[in-house]
Scaffold this motif. Structure first.
Motif, PDB file in Angstrom:
ATOM      1  N   LEU A 274      23.857  34.928  45.359  1.00  0.00           N
ATOM      2  CA  LEU A 274      25.057  34.442  44.682  1.00  0.00           C
ATOM      3  C   LEU A 274      25.924  35.599  44.216  1.00  0.00           C
ATOM      4  N   GLN A 275      25.317  36.598  43.613  1.00  0.00           N
ATOM      5  CA  GLN A 275      26.085  37.745  43.140  1.00  0.00           C
ATOM      6  C   GLN A 275      26.759  38.479  44.305  1.00  0.00           C
ATOM      7  N   ALA A 276      26.062  38.586  45.420  1.00  0.00           N
ATOM      8  CA  ALA A 276      26.644  39.230  46.594  1.00  0.00           C
ATOM      9  C   ALA A 276      27.826  38.432  47.133  1.00  0.00           C
ATOM     10  N   ARG A 277      27.697  37.117  47.126  1.00  0.00           N
ATOM     11  CA  ARG A 277      28.785  36.258  47.601  1.00  0.00           C
ATOM     12  C   ARG A 277      29.996  36.347  46.674  1.00  0.00           C
ATOM     13  N   ILE A 278      29.738  36.367  45.361  1.00  0.00           N
ATOM     14  CA  ILE A 278      30.836  36.498  44.401  1.00  0.00           C
ATOM     15  C   ILE A 278      31.594  37.787  44.658  1.00  0.00           C
ATOM     16  N   SER A 279      30.855  38.875  44.825  1.00  0.00           N
ATOM     17  CA  SER A 279      31.481  40.171  45.061  1.00  0.00           C
ATOM     18  C   SER A 279      32.239  40.191  46.387  1.00  0.00           C
ATOM     19  N   LEU A 280      31.604  39.687  47.422  1.00  0.00           N
ATOM     20  CA  LEU A 280      32.187  39.753  48.753  1.00  0.00           C
ATOM     21  C   LEU A 280      33.451  38.911  48.861  1.00  0.00           C
ATOM     22  N   GLN A 281      33.329  37.621  48.558  1.00  0.00           N
ATOM     23  CA  GLN A 281      34.509  36.770  48.686  1.00  0.00           C
ATOM     24  C   GLN A 281      35.525  37.072  47.594  1.00  0.00           C
ATOM     25  N   GLY A 282      35.033  37.366  46.385  1.00  0.00           N
ATOM     26  CA  GLY A 282      35.943  37.649  45.291  1.00  0.00           C
ATOM     27  C   GLY A 282      36.861  38.820  45.586  1.00  0.00           C
ATOM     28  N   ASN A 283      36.305  39.902  46.096  1.00  0.00           N
ATOM     29  CA  ASN A 283      37.126  41.080  46.373  1.00  0.00           C
ATOM     30  C   ASN A 283      38.119  40.843  47.497  1.00  0.00           C
ATOM     31  N   VAL A 284      37.706  40.082  48.507  1.00  0.00           N
ATOM     32  CA  VAL A 284      38.642  39.773  49.596  1.00  0.00           C
ATOM     33  C   VAL A 284      39.767  38.875  49.093  1.00  0.00           C
ATOM     34  N   LEU A 285      39.422  37.869  48.286  1.00  0.00           N
ATOM     35  CA  LEU A 285      40.451  37.004  47.717  1.00  0.00           C
ATOM     36  C   LEU A 285      41.386  37.782  46.800  1.00  0.00           C
ATOM     37  N   ARG A 286      40.816  38.709  46.028  1.00  0.00           N
ATOM     38  CA  ARG A 286      41.648  39.523  45.128  1.00  0.00           C
ATOM     39  C   ARG A 286      42.689  40.299  45.932  1.00  0.00           C
ATOM     40  N   GLU A 287      42.249  40.915  47.017  1.00  0.00           N
ATOM     41  CA  GLU A 287      43.169  41.701  47.837  1.00  0.00           C
ATOM     42  C   GLU A 287      44.216  40.814  48.510  1.00  0.00           C
ATOM     43  N   ALA A 288      43.777  39.666  49.015  1.00  0.00           N
ATOM     44  CA  ALA A 288      44.720  38.763  49.678  1.00  0.00           C
ATOM     45  C   ALA A 288      45.759  38.231  48.684  1.00  0.00           C
ATOM     46  N   LEU A 289      45.311  37.839  47.494  1.00  0.00           N
ATOM     47  CA  LEU A 289      46.247  37.352  46.481  1.00  0.00           C
ATOM     48  C   LEU A 289      47.161  38.468  45.981  1.00  0.00           C
ATOM     49  N   ASP A 290      46.622  39.681  45.893  1.00  0.00           N
ATOM     50  CA  ASP A 290      47.478  40.813  45.535  1.00  0.00           C
ATOM     51  C   ASP A 290      48.648  40.917  46.515  1.00  0.00           C
ATOM     52  N   GLY A 291      48.321  40.779  47.802  1.00  0.00           N
ATOM     53  CA  GLY A 291      49.363  40.878  48.819  1.00  0.00           C
ATOM     54  C   GLY A 291      50.382  39.760  48.723  1.00  0.00           C
ATOM     55  N   LEU A 292      49.899  38.539  48.564  1.00  0.00           N
ATOM     56  CA  LEU A 292      50.794  37.381  48.496  1.00  0.00           C
ATOM     57  C   LEU A 292      51.594  37.360  47.198  1.00  0.00           C
ATOM     58  N   PHE A 293      50.917  37.546  46.074  1.00  0.00           N
ATOM     59  CA  PHE A 293      51.592  37.477  44.783  1.00  0.00           C
ATOM     60  C   PHE A 293      52.534  38.669  44.592  1.00  0.00           C
ATOM     61  N   GLY A 294      52.156  39.813  45.162  1.00  0.00           N
ATOM     62  CA  GLY A 294      53.058  40.947  45.112  1.00  0.00           C
ATOM     63  C   GLY A 294      54.318  40.684  45.916  1.00  0.00           C
ATOM     64  N   TYR A 295      54.153  40.069  47.076  1.00  0.00           N
ATOM     65  CA  TYR A 295      55.297  39.743  47.939  1.00  0.00           C
ATOM     66  C   TYR A 295      56.262  38.812  47.217  1.00  0.00           C
ATOM     67  N   PHE A 296      55.690  37.781  46.542  1.00  0.00           N
ATOM     68  CA  PHE A 296      56.537  36.783  45.869  1.00  0.00           C
ATOM     69  C   PHE A 296      56.865  37.154  44.432  1.00  0.00           C
ATOM     70  N   GLU A 297      56.439  38.343  43.994  1.00  0.00           N
ATOM     71  CA  GLU A 297      56.703  38.822  42.633  1.00  0.00           C
ATOM     72  C   GLU A 297      56.321  37.760  41.610  1.00  0.00           C
ATOM     73  N   VAL A 298      55.077  37.322  41.709  1.00  0.00           N
ATOM     74  CA  VAL A 298      54.589  36.211  40.897  1.00  0.00           C
ATOM     75  C   VAL A 298      54.422  36.622  39.440  1.00  0.00           C
ATOM     76  N   ASN A 299      54.863  35.733  38.567  1.00  0.00           N
ATOM     77  CA  ASN A 299      54.633  35.859  37.127  1.00  0.00           C
ATOM     78  C   ASN A 299      54.128  34.511  36.613  1.00  0.00           C
ATOM     79  N   PRO A 300      53.468  34.498  35.441  1.00  0.00           N
ATOM     80  CA  PRO A 300      53.107  33.194  34.865  1.00  0.00           C
ATOM     81  C   PRO A 300      54.352  32.358  34.625  1.00  0.00           C
ATOM     82  N   ALA A 301      54.236  31.043  34.813  1.00  0.00           N
ATOM     83  CA  ALA A 301      55.397  30.170  34.621  1.00  0.00           C
ATOM     84  C   ALA A 301      55.839  30.174  33.163  1.00  0.00           C
TER      85      ALA A 301
END
Length: 301
Positions: A274-301
């Motif tokens: 479980l810890q390995a899965r959290i790290s593995l998928q979590g880090n990939v999701l973090r990077e992907a969201l960084d790319g998307l949210f950075g592109y759209f200049e996301v801020n809290p509503a």
């Protein structure tokens, strides 16, 4: 553990609880079994059955599990019994049953059936990225995600997060990506699915699946004024996902690069896996969201 859908909430403040504090808090807010006259309960449960921890933390992520337990009382069953009672009264007493009496009879039937009703539990995973101040809920609908976050907020007392607010309309960017792939955020490539909707006729919609998204038919629809409201993307040969115009993520799938690492995990140790899965998928999701949210200049509503 594999997160399939994401509704993301973003904040400006640090997460208000430490890992140890959150573990204790969620333990005090466990989902309790439904009593004989309780329709629904909600709370938190250990992510791993048979284990005590309420949370698991690794690489700046906190993973926990929300559960809703409800009694199943099908409406048609209640209606059938109610109709039988109403018919019996009309036949035996020769009178009509009024609206208030029907409501009372329905309440009585529900009360009698409740202790015998089956219960059903639904679990929902939460992944909290303390480094990026994001709360990610594995839910396919915003309403479900809101229920989960509301329960977490109630448990810890405060949770100042909101839906991501992009500085530009995502559907405009999606449409531009279909027209010119060079406009995609860095690290992303087009997949093979998209959904287009008309801006003038609300009923106009067309879906494309397992196709080349650069084909002339799709571009022709865009030229008529339709816009892309959902698009399939791949992130660095690791993840495949669909993203909609509310920046909700659907149908997350591991691609070859990530799947190889998943297959190499030690499945004999549930906690380590479980810890390995959290790290593995979590880090990939973090990077992907960084790319998307950075592109759209996301801020809290």
């Amino acid at each position: 553990m594999w997160i399939k859908n994401l509704v993301v909430f973003v904040g400006e403040e640090a997460f208000p609880s430490s890992v140890a504090e959150l573990d204790e808090t969620l333990d005090q807010n466990r989902c309790q079994p439904c009593g004989s006259q309780t329709l629904r309960t909600e709370g938190f449960v250990p992510p791993l059955k048979g284990q005590d921890p309420m949370v698991y933390a690794v690489d700046g992520f906190i993973y926990c599990t929300y559960q809703e337990t409800s009694r199943l009382l099908p409406g048609p069953v209640i209606k059938e019994l109610l109709d039988e009672k109403v018919e019996h009264i009309q036949d035996e007493e020769g009178r009509k049953v009024g609206r208030k009496e029907k409501a009372d009879l329905k309440e009585q039937i529900t009360f009698e059936l409740m202790p015998r009703a089956f219960t059903r539990s639904r679990r929902t995973s939460l992944l909290i990225d303390t480094e990026r101040k994001r709360v990610m809920v594995d839910a396919s609908s915003a309403s479900r995600a809101e229920e989960v976050v509301a329960c977490l907020r109630k448990a810890i007392g405060t949770l100042p997060v909101a839906y991501p607010a992009p500085n530009s309309a995502p559907y405009t960017s999606f449409s531009n990506w279909l027209k010119d792939t060079k406009l995609l955020p860095e690290g992303f490539t087009l997949g093979d699915r998209c959904e287009l909707k008309g801006t003038k006729d609300e009923g106009a919609a067309v879906k494309f699946t397992a196709v080349d998204l650069g084909q002339e038919e799709i571009l022709a629809h865009l030229e008529t004024g339709m816009v892309a409201t959902r698009i399939n993307l791949a992130w660095q040969d690791s993840l495949e996902l669909d993203i909609n115009d509310k920046l909700e993520i659907k149908r997350i799938k591991a691609l070859d690069l990530l799947q190889e690492n998943i297959d190499a995990m030690d499945a004999d140790d549930a906690v380590a896996e479980l810890q390995a899965r959290i790290s593995l998928q979590g880090n990939v999701l973090r990077e992907a969201l960084d790319g998307l949210f950075g592109y759209f200049e996301v801020n809290p509503a």
